[in-house]
Design an enzyme around this catalytic site. Structure first.
Site, PDB file in Angstrom:
ATOM      1  N   ASP A 266      30.951  42.417  33.362  1.00  0.00           N
ATOM      2  CA  ASP A 266      32.215  43.246  33.516  1.00  0.00           C
ATOM      3  C   ASP A 266      32.813  43.161  34.770  1.00  0.00           C
ATOM      4  O   ASP A 266      32.176  43.534  35.568  1.00  0.00           O
ATOM      5  CB  ASP A 266      31.558  44.813  33.107  1.00  0.00           C
TER       6      ASP A 266
ATOM      7  N   TYR B 131      38.805  44.011  41.118  1.00  0.00           N
ATOM      8  CA  TYR B 131      37.598  43.818  41.826  1.00  0.00           C
ATOM      9  C   TYR B 131      37.717  42.631  42.918  1.00  0.00           C
ATOM     10  O   TYR B 131      36.917  42.588  43.877  1.00  0.00           O
ATOM     11  CB  TYR B 131      36.245  43.699  41.020  1.00  0.00           C
TER      12      TYR B 131
ATOM     13  N   LYS C 252      39.761  42.682  33.253  1.00  0.00           N
ATOM     14  CA  LYS C 252      40.885  44.052  33.088  1.00  0.00           C
ATOM     15  C   LYS C 252      42.014  43.575  33.838  1.00  0.00           C
ATOM     16  O   LYS C 252      42.201  43.098  35.062  1.00  0.00           O
ATOM     17  CB  LYS C 252      40.205  45.233  33.730  1.00  0.00           C
TER      18      LYS C 252
ATOM     19  N   HIS D  54      43.169  48.449  32.441  1.00  0.00           N
ATOM     20  CA  HIS D  54      42.164  49.176  33.238  1.00  0.00           C
ATOM     21  C   HIS D  54      42.416  50.575  33.467  1.00  0.00           C
ATOM     22  O   HIS D  54      41.525  51.429  33.535  1.00  0.00           O
ATOM     23  CB  HIS D  54      42.315  48.476  34.723  1.00  0.00           C
TER      24      HIS D  54
END
Ligand code: A2P
Length: 274
Positions: A46, A51, A76, A107
């Site tokens: 994930d 990120y 996301k 998200h």
């Protein structure tokens, strides 16, 4: 213990019953962690555009020696791309080095922006194109999901939420179950909040079951049909966190953990976050 357990979406698609989270992991440490996770039996990774590690996730998956088709990849859509879904998705795909992803999530709802329904429309088109197998949301409320369904006729396959013993969001999770929407848990261990892993109730159950506190929390999520996405950079913990399929919690143990809920949010507030 290999992760052979699955959950099924409202479209009938299979999804691993536990996954590996990579928030706040970067560089070689992340590549090593993803390889270790795949070796330990995780088959769901994930990540998210925000990120900043989709390229590393892609590299780790390519060199891990597991077929792409056997790995379930989630990424996301970030908050500032609700009006630019197609391009944002293509960027994620390029970074991951894949020609499809298994699950694409909005998200955060960013309700003040009021673009999440049009973003959802674009996600539906991506799914119809075959480049995304499943679409879903993260940090959405009942009202926001009802709005998606009312305006597009399509329910998400998944709502990914912050769920751990101190933040159980029961009303929302129970409602999602009635709709056939899978709940996934981000920060399932409370983002390292040691008050959870050292809570006397968790410690006592861990002792009774000859398991670690993290395994008790992750098993509790599993028995609640919630797909946990624990993050770790430590090989021993990565292996420990998936070794939860050889024991059961008793009804009284489950109830004791249910009673720990205190609405403790260890992350952002979905109503306010932009
Ligand atoms: P580390 O990466 O050093 O192993 P969450 O998934 O809830 O966000 O929690 C992640 C945090 O919990 C990280 O700080 C991670 O540290 C720690 N963690 C992960 N697995 C375990 C475990 N089995 N026992 C204790 N702490 C853990």
């Amino acid at each position: 213990m290999r992760n052979s357990q699955h959950r099924f979406t409202n479209d009938g698609n299979a999804m691993p019953a536990i996954g590996f989270g990579v928030w706040q992991s970067r560089g070689d440490e992340l590549i090593g962690a993803v390889q270790c996770a795949l070796d330990a039996g995780y088959r769901l990774v994930d990540t998210a555009a925000i990120y900043g590690n989709e390229s590393e996730v892609g590299s780790a998956i390519k060199t891990a020696g597991v077929c792409r088709e056997d790995i379930f990849i989630t990424t996301k859509l970030w908050n500032d791309r609700h009006d630019d879904v197609e391009n944002a998705f293509n960027e994620s795909l390029t970074k991951l080095g894949c020609d499809y992803v298994d699950l694409y999530l909005i998200h955060w709802p960013v309700s003040g922006q009021n673009l999440f329904v049009s973003a959802w429309d674009a996600m539906i088109k991506l799914r119809d194109s075959g480049r995304v197998k499943n679409i879903g949301v993260s940090n959405f409320s009942i009202e926001q999901i009802r709005r998606l369904e009312a305006e597009t006729g399509v329910l998400p396959a998944v709502n990914q939420l912050q769920i751990h013993p101190f933040n159980q969001q029961r009303e929302l999770v129970d409602w999602l179950r009635t709709q056939g929407i899978i709940t996934q848990a981000w920060s399932p261990l409370g983002h390292g909040n040691q008050n959870i892993l050292t809570h006397p109730v968790i410690l006592k159950i861990a002792e009774q079951q000859h398991k670690t506190p993290a395994q008790i929390v992750l098993r509790w999520l599993y028995e609640n049909q919630i797909i946990a996405l624990p993050k770790s950079s430590t090989p021993q913990r990565i292996r420990e966190n998936i070794d939860i399929f050889d024991f059961n919690l008793s009804t009284s143990e489950l109830s004791a953990i249910n009673a720990l809920d205190r609405g403790l949010n260890v992350g952002n507030d979905p109503d306010a976050f932009r």
